[in-house]
Write an enzyme that holds these catalytic residues in place. Structure first.
Site, PDB file in Angstrom:
ATOM      1  N   HIS A  34      -1.209   8.298  -0.939  1.00  0.00           N
ATOM      2  CA  HIS A  34      -0.984   9.738  -1.119  1.00  0.00           C
ATOM      3  C   HIS A  34      -2.324  10.372  -1.478  1.00  0.00           C
ATOM      4  O   HIS A  34      -3.364   9.695  -1.456  1.00  0.00           O
ATOM      5  CB  HIS A  34       0.073   9.965  -2.210  1.00  0.00           C
ATOM      6  CG  HIS A  34      -0.181   9.174  -3.474  1.00  0.00           C
ATOM      7  ND1 HIS A  34      -1.268   9.410  -4.295  1.00  0.00           N
ATOM      8  CD2 HIS A  34       0.475   8.122  -4.024  1.00  0.00           C
ATOM      9  CE1 HIS A  34      -1.237   8.566  -5.317  1.00  0.00           C
ATOM     10  NE2 HIS A  34      -0.199   7.756  -5.171  1.00  0.00           N
ATOM     11  N   GLY A  36      -3.631  11.184  -4.197  1.00  0.00           N
ATOM     12  CA  GLY A  36      -4.351  10.560  -5.323  1.00  0.00           C
ATOM     13  C   GLY A  36      -5.264   9.455  -4.825  1.00  0.00           C
ATOM     14  O   GLY A  36      -6.453   9.389  -5.172  1.00  0.00           O
ATOM     15  N   HIS A  37      -4.707   8.569  -3.999  1.00  0.00           N
ATOM     16  CA  HIS A  37      -5.548   7.527  -3.384  1.00  0.00           C
ATOM     17  C   HIS A  37      -6.650   8.176  -2.548  1.00  0.00           C
ATOM     18  O   HIS A  37      -7.799   7.727  -2.555  1.00  0.00           O
ATOM     19  CB  HIS A  37      -4.710   6.632  -2.470  1.00  0.00           C
ATOM     20  CG  HIS A  37      -3.593   5.891  -3.144  1.00  0.00           C
ATOM     21  ND1 HIS A  37      -2.275   6.162  -2.884  1.00  0.00           N
ATOM     22  CD2 HIS A  37      -3.596   4.869  -4.034  1.00  0.00           C
ATOM     23  CE1 HIS A  37      -1.495   5.344  -3.596  1.00  0.00           C
ATOM     24  NE2 HIS A  37      -2.279   4.552  -4.306  1.00  0.00           N
ATOM     25  N   GLY A 147      -7.960   5.198 -10.580  1.00  0.00           N
ATOM     26  CA  GLY A 147      -7.413   6.488 -11.002  1.00  0.00           C
ATOM     27  C   GLY A 147      -7.040   6.473 -12.478  1.00  0.00           C
ATOM     28  O   GLY A 147      -6.521   5.476 -12.981  1.00  0.00           O
ATOM     29  N   GLN A 148      -7.279   7.627 -13.125  1.00  0.00           N
ATOM     30  CA  GLN A 148      -6.876   7.746 -14.537  1.00  0.00           C
ATOM     31  C   GLN A 148      -5.360   7.676 -14.686  1.00  0.00           C
ATOM     32  O   GLN A 148      -4.849   7.379 -15.762  1.00  0.00           O
ATOM     33  CB  GLN A 148      -7.386   9.065 -15.122  1.00  0.00           C
ATOM     34  CG  GLN A 148      -7.222   9.117 -16.646  1.00  0.00           C
ATOM     35  CD  GLN A 148      -7.316  10.506 -17.212  1.00  0.00           C
ATOM     36  OE1 GLN A 148      -8.269  11.214 -16.917  1.00  0.00           O
ATOM     37  NE2 GLN A 148      -6.334  10.894 -18.009  1.00  0.00           N
ATOM     38  N   GLN A 153      -4.630   0.487 -17.287  1.00  0.00           N
ATOM     39  CA  GLN A 153      -5.218  -0.411 -16.291  1.00  0.00           C
ATOM     40  C   GLN A 153      -6.737  -0.231 -16.211  1.00  0.00           C
ATOM     41  O   GLN A 153      -7.476  -1.206 -16.049  1.00  0.00           O
ATOM     42  CB  GLN A 153      -4.577  -0.126 -14.928  1.00  0.00           C
ATOM     43  CG  GLN A 153      -5.206  -0.867 -13.771  1.00  0.00           C
ATOM     44  CD  GLN A 153      -4.427  -0.651 -12.483  1.00  0.00           C
ATOM     45  OE1 GLN A 153      -3.375  -1.250 -12.282  1.00  0.00           O
ATOM     46  NE2 GLN A 153      -4.909   0.211 -11.621  1.00  0.00           N
ATOM     47  N   VAL A 176      -4.435  13.107  -9.627  1.00  0.00           N
ATOM     48  CA  VAL A 176      -4.049  14.171  -8.689  1.00  0.00           C
ATOM     49  C   VAL A 176      -2.542  14.417  -8.856  1.00  0.00           C
ATOM     50  O   VAL A 176      -1.754  13.470  -8.918  1.00  0.00           O
ATOM     51  CB  VAL A 176      -4.383  13.773  -7.240  1.00  0.00           C
ATOM     52  CG1 VAL A 176      -3.917  14.848  -6.261  1.00  0.00           C
ATOM     53  CG2 VAL A 176      -5.891  13.540  -7.099  1.00  0.00           C
ATOM     54  N   SER A 186       3.052   6.318  -5.570  1.00  0.00           N
ATOM     55  CA  SER A 186       3.807   5.745  -4.450  1.00  0.00           C
ATOM     56  C   SER A 186       5.285   5.641  -4.817  1.00  0.00           C
ATOM     57  O   SER A 186       6.155   5.740  -3.954  1.00  0.00           O
ATOM     58  CB  SER A 186       3.262   4.364  -4.103  1.00  0.00           C
ATOM     59  OG  SER A 186       1.879   4.447  -3.835  1.00  0.00           O
TER      60      SER A 186
HETATM   61  P1  AMP Z   1      -1.657   1.866  -6.673  1.00  0.00           P
HETATM   62  O1  AMP Z   1      -1.616   1.868  -5.190  1.00  0.00           O
HETATM   63  O2  AMP Z   1      -0.529   2.600  -7.309  1.00  0.00           O
HETATM   64  O3  AMP Z   1      -1.916   0.501  -7.249  1.00  0.00           O
HETATM   65  O4  AMP Z   1      -2.950   2.722  -7.055  1.00  0.00           O
HETATM   66  C1  AMP Z   1      -4.209   2.424  -6.549  1.00  0.00           C
HETATM   67  C2  AMP Z   1      -5.249   3.259  -7.267  1.00  0.00           C
HETATM   68  O5  AMP Z   1      -4.985   4.640  -7.063  1.00  0.00           O
HETATM   69  C3  AMP Z   1      -5.249   3.012  -8.768  1.00  0.00           C
HETATM   70  O6  AMP Z   1      -6.583   3.006  -9.260  1.00  0.00           O
HETATM   71  C4  AMP Z   1      -4.477   4.197  -9.281  1.00  0.00           C
HETATM   72  O7  AMP Z   1      -4.787   4.547 -10.606  1.00  0.00           O
HETATM   73  C5  AMP Z   1      -4.936   5.275  -8.326  1.00  0.00           C
HETATM   74  N1  AMP Z   1      -3.966   6.380  -8.320  1.00  0.00           N
HETATM   75  C6  AMP Z   1      -2.611   6.277  -8.206  1.00  0.00           C
HETATM   76  N2  AMP Z   1      -2.044   7.500  -8.316  1.00  0.00           N
HETATM   77  C7  AMP Z   1      -3.059   8.378  -8.506  1.00  0.00           C
HETATM   78  C8  AMP Z   1      -3.120   9.805  -8.711  1.00  0.00           C
HETATM   79  N3  AMP Z   1      -2.021  10.569  -8.737  1.00  0.00           N
HETATM   80  N4  AMP Z   1      -4.335  10.379  -8.885  1.00  0.00           N
HETATM   81  C9  AMP Z   1      -5.466   9.606  -8.858  1.00  0.00           C
HETATM   82  N5  AMP Z   1      -5.470   8.268  -8.678  1.00  0.00           N
HETATM   83  C10 AMP Z   1      -4.286   7.662  -8.513  1.00  0.00           C
END
Ligand code: AMP
Length: 285
Positions: A34, A36-37, A147-148, A153, A176, A186
């Site tokens: 999404h 954020g990624h 991501g924060q 983590q 985001v 996700s």
């Molecule tokens: P994930 O696929 O959920 O393991 O996330 C992969 C990376 O994307 C991690 O570093 C998350 O912290 C970051 N991430 C997930 N959601 C967001 C968001 N809404 N905004 C910024 N970074 C994100």
């Protein structure tokens, strides 16, 4: 854009990039990408000739009753997103590639892994630390972007990188959000439209507590901050609070009272219907 599925090829690509004098940024993800990624991929692509996004749903960070099987998987759509955001490579290994038969090595950290998500999801951070270490060995980046949104983590990975002398710079980018404040995730795919409205309560709760902290020109009690979050969270039906805490931003440990200048993390986790959600903000008294 190149899609890579083996560790050997990934390491070969990294070696070649280095020989050409290129720097490598990496964005570890579990896919179902999404905005954020996307922001992490764009941040890396702005600085590095090579930006590798890994897409790997890591089985070892899911508990036995968690959503590993149902976690959304959509590699083709993810590849399109990565390309649009300026990524140059996708690393999408199989489970067998990341966990070769007979593997017994795991990474376990003490301290910051033991509270909050670590307490609610036993073994979760062992899985995270192990897979992040493996992904960094495979992608060999100069800089890794996180991501924060997953604040705890980021502390775990910082500790891991420092403890194991991993030669990578770690960059954390802001969360985001949707227009209503809901942090993109996700797992939001599990929510109905109506639940997405209600899920905005996490950010409302964090924001009202953050207002109390930033407005304080003297000591402020942890209870006052946490009660503000709980008051807001309890306005929404079917949201079951896991935790809603105000803790030291570096150690994640609570104190009864916070003083001007203290840097706090406000963190919420809970379940809306059957979907587990987390969010956080950082704030200074
Ligand atoms: P994930 O696929 O959920 O393991 O996330 C992969 C990376 O994307 C991690 O570093 C998350 O912290 C970051 N991430 C997930 N959601 C967001 C968001 N809404 N905004 C910024 N970074 C994100």
């Amino acid at each position: 854009m190149q899609v890579i599925s083996t560790v050997a090829e990934m390491q070969q690509v990294a070696r070649r990039a280095r020989q050409l004098g290129q720097t490598i940024g990496c964005v570890p993800t579990m896919g179902a990408l999404h905005a954020g990624h996307g922001s992490l991929i764009e941040a890396s692509a702005a600085v590095h000739a090579v930006t590798v996004t890994s897409v790997f749903v890591n089985p070892t960070q899911f508990g036995p009753s968690e959503d590993f099987d149902s976690y959304p998987r959509m590699l083709d759509a993810d590849i399109a997103t990565i390309e649009r955001c300026g990524g140059t490579h996708v690393f999408a290994p199989s489970i067998a590639e990341m966990y070769p038969g007979g593997y017994t090595t795991k990474i376990r950290l003490d301290g910051v892994t033991e509270v909050l998500e670590g307490a609610h999801r036993p073994g979760h951070f062992d899985g995270v630390a192990t897979v992040v270490c493996k992904l960094l060995m495979a992608m060999q980046p100069d800089e890794a972007f996180f991501g924060q949104k997953d604040y705890q983590q980021t502390l775990v990975v910082r500790r891991l990188v420092e403890d194991l002398l991993i030669p990578v710079t770690m960059t954390v980018a802001p969360t985001v959000r949707e227009a209503n404040g809901l942090a993109m995730s996700s797992r939001n795919a599990y929510l109905s439209t109506e639940e997405r409205h209600r899920a905005a309560v996490l950010y409302r709760a964090l924001s009202s507590a953050a207002d109390i902290v930033t407005a304080a020109d003297q000591d402020v009690s942890r209870h006052a901050i946490e009660n503000a979050m709980l008051r807001e969270l309890h306005t929404v039906e079917d949201f079951s609070v896991g935790y809603a805490v105000a803790v030291d931003a570096d150690t994640l440990l609570p104190a009864d009272t916070y003083h001007p200048g203290d840097r706090l993390a406000l963190l919420i986790a809970g379940t809306l219907g059957t979907t587990r959600l987390i969010d956080n903000v950082l704030v200074t008294v």
